[in-house]
Design a protein around this motif. Sequence first.
Motif, PDB file in Angstrom:
ATOM      1  N   TYR A  39      26.733  30.907  89.059  1.00 22.93           N
ATOM      2  CA  TYR A  39      27.155  31.122  87.674  1.00 22.93           C
ATOM      3  C   TYR A  39      28.548  30.543  87.525  1.00 22.93           C
ATOM      4  CZ  TYR A  39      29.917  35.218  89.249  1.00 22.93           C
ATOM      5  OH  TYR A  39      30.818  36.049  89.875  1.00 22.93           O
ATOM      6  N   SER A  43      29.523  27.488  82.061  1.00 19.34           N
ATOM      7  CA  SER A  43      28.105  27.586  81.703  1.00 19.34           C
ATOM      8  C   SER A  43      27.832  28.971  81.111  1.00 19.34           C
ATOM      9  CB  SER A  43      27.207  27.346  82.916  1.00 19.34           C
ATOM     10  OG  SER A  43      25.850  27.619  82.593  1.00 19.34           O
ATOM     11  N   SER A  46      24.556  30.723  82.012  1.00 23.81           N
ATOM     12  CA  SER A  46      24.444  31.379  83.316  1.00 23.81           C
ATOM     13  C   SER A  46      25.059  32.775  83.280  1.00 23.81           C
ATOM     14  CB  SER A  46      25.110  30.529  84.403  1.00 23.81           C
ATOM     15  OG  SER A  46      26.530  30.511  84.265  1.00 23.81           O
ATOM     16  N   SER A  74      32.371  21.766  89.020  1.00 28.00           N
ATOM     17  CA  SER A  74      31.187  21.003  89.424  1.00 28.00           C
ATOM     18  C   SER A  74      31.223  20.646  90.902  1.00 28.00           C
ATOM     19  CB  SER A  74      31.085  19.720  88.596  1.00 28.00           C
ATOM     20  OG  SER A  74      30.862  20.007  87.238  1.00 28.00           O
ATOM     21  N   SER A  90      25.239  24.571  88.987  1.00 26.60           N
ATOM     22  CA  SER A  90      25.584  24.125  87.635  1.00 26.60           C
ATOM     23  C   SER A  90      26.702  23.086  87.698  1.00 26.60           C
ATOM     24  CB  SER A  90      26.047  25.315  86.793  1.00 26.60           C
ATOM     25  OG  SER A  90      25.143  26.383  86.865  1.00 26.60           O
ATOM     26  N   SER A 108      18.458  16.830  88.885  1.00 22.60           N
ATOM     27  CA  SER A 108      18.898  17.575  87.702  1.00 22.60           C
ATOM     28  C   SER A 108      17.653  17.940  86.903  1.00 22.60           C
ATOM     29  CB  SER A 108      19.847  16.732  86.851  1.00 22.60           C
ATOM     30  OG  SER A 108      21.008  16.378  87.578  1.00 22.60           O
ATOM     31  N   TYR A 112      21.773  22.938  80.561  1.00 20.74           N
ATOM     32  CA  TYR A 112      22.194  24.246  80.046  1.00 20.74           C
ATOM     33  C   TYR A 112      23.065  24.131  78.806  1.00 20.74           C
ATOM     34  CZ  TYR A 112      26.380  23.512  83.007  1.00 20.74           C
ATOM     35  OH  TYR A 112      27.497  23.010  83.615  1.00 20.74           O
ATOM     36  N   GLY A 216      25.807  19.297  80.739  1.00 17.35           N
ATOM     37  CA  GLY A 216      25.804  20.337  81.764  1.00 17.35           C
ATOM     38  C   GLY A 216      24.420  20.445  82.366  1.00 17.35           C
ATOM     39  N   LEU A 218      21.590  21.707  85.446  1.00 11.55           N
ATOM     40  CA  LEU A 218      21.223  22.626  86.517  1.00 11.55           C
ATOM     41  C   LEU A 218      20.521  21.803  87.587  1.00 11.55           C
ATOM     42  CD1 LEU A 218      21.244  25.666  87.292  1.00 11.55           C
ATOM     43  CD2 LEU A 218      18.902  25.766  86.403  1.00 11.55           C
ATOM     44  N   TYR A 239      16.319  30.870  82.288  1.00  8.40           N
ATOM     45  CA  TYR A 239      17.417  30.150  81.649  1.00  8.40           C
ATOM     46  C   TYR A 239      17.120  29.924  80.168  1.00  8.40           C
ATOM     47  CZ  TYR A 239      21.195  28.794  84.776  1.00  8.40           C
ATOM     48  OH  TYR A 239      22.326  28.808  85.559  1.00  8.40           O
TER      49      TYR A 239
END
Length: 327
Positions: A39, A43, A46, A74, A90, A108, A112, A216, A218, A239
Amino acid sequence: MRKWIAFIAGMIGASLIITACDSAQGEGKDTLDKVVLDYAYYSPTSLALKEFGWAEEVFEEQGIEVEWVLSHGSNKALEFLNSSSVDFGSAAGAAALIAKSNGSAIESVYIYSKPEWTALVATADSDIKSVEQLEGKKVAATLGTDPYIFLLRSLQEAELSSQDLEIVNLQHADGANALLTDQVDVWAGLDPHMAKVEVDSGANLFLRDHDKNTYGTLNVRSEFAEQHPEVIEKVIEVYEKAREWVIENPEEAAEILAREADMDLEIAEKSLERNDFSDPIPGEKQIEALNAAGEVLQAESVIQENIDVKELVEELIVEQYSKNVIE
């Protein structure tokens, strides 16, 4: 500077391809005992997912434990992912591209948000108002993240390069502090840290360009995706529940962000409103954005010259899992 960046990129890549020999998550088995999700304050989806325990509810039925790990950026999310410390990480799309270019076998699988989460930031009393004024200056940025890439792309448009200034590699929160204590002239900022300095000190976001921000994403390891595709779809399902909740409940989402990140509600609201949560399936938009980012990264020797960026992007963006769940 170019050699230094290439060296650092290589070091990042080396750390990213380290994988655990004996994963605590049970990888390599037919079943999982535990799924580890990250998390991040960048994000909000998340955070909502973690808050309400929706992942725990879904996986409890299958006898799978859910564990949460905080990613501060990141680069950290991708390090966790590639060391098998998390199963889902994330990250900004371009950061994932850098990791993949350095040998990280990742995909990927979900978007998000589309954030305007970075800008070039100066203090309220700074004379710096344009990218052209950065020549010879110190600029804080976290290598391998969207703010760093935003900086490189902005320099290129101004017919400058990283060799024309000093890039100081700091984590996002440290970069904000360095700006406010005059250790650097400019900071390539990331929300919610950026929103905080904007509200608290009147910092000037002197260059903003939403289209330079990659999405962004995941991300999962390709090995994990091959072994546990059904787990990926379950994670995307929850999600999606969190994304829809954030869209419908922005005030409550801001309250969660404020509490988790220990920030004022005004700052959380400003950060949250700079996110677009409307398009969760990865596809052509992300491919176009990453190709543009990859071109700049290759020009700066962050991505090696012999790598086919377009092919790499096509391998990175995997839409099928989200399509199976959402469409």
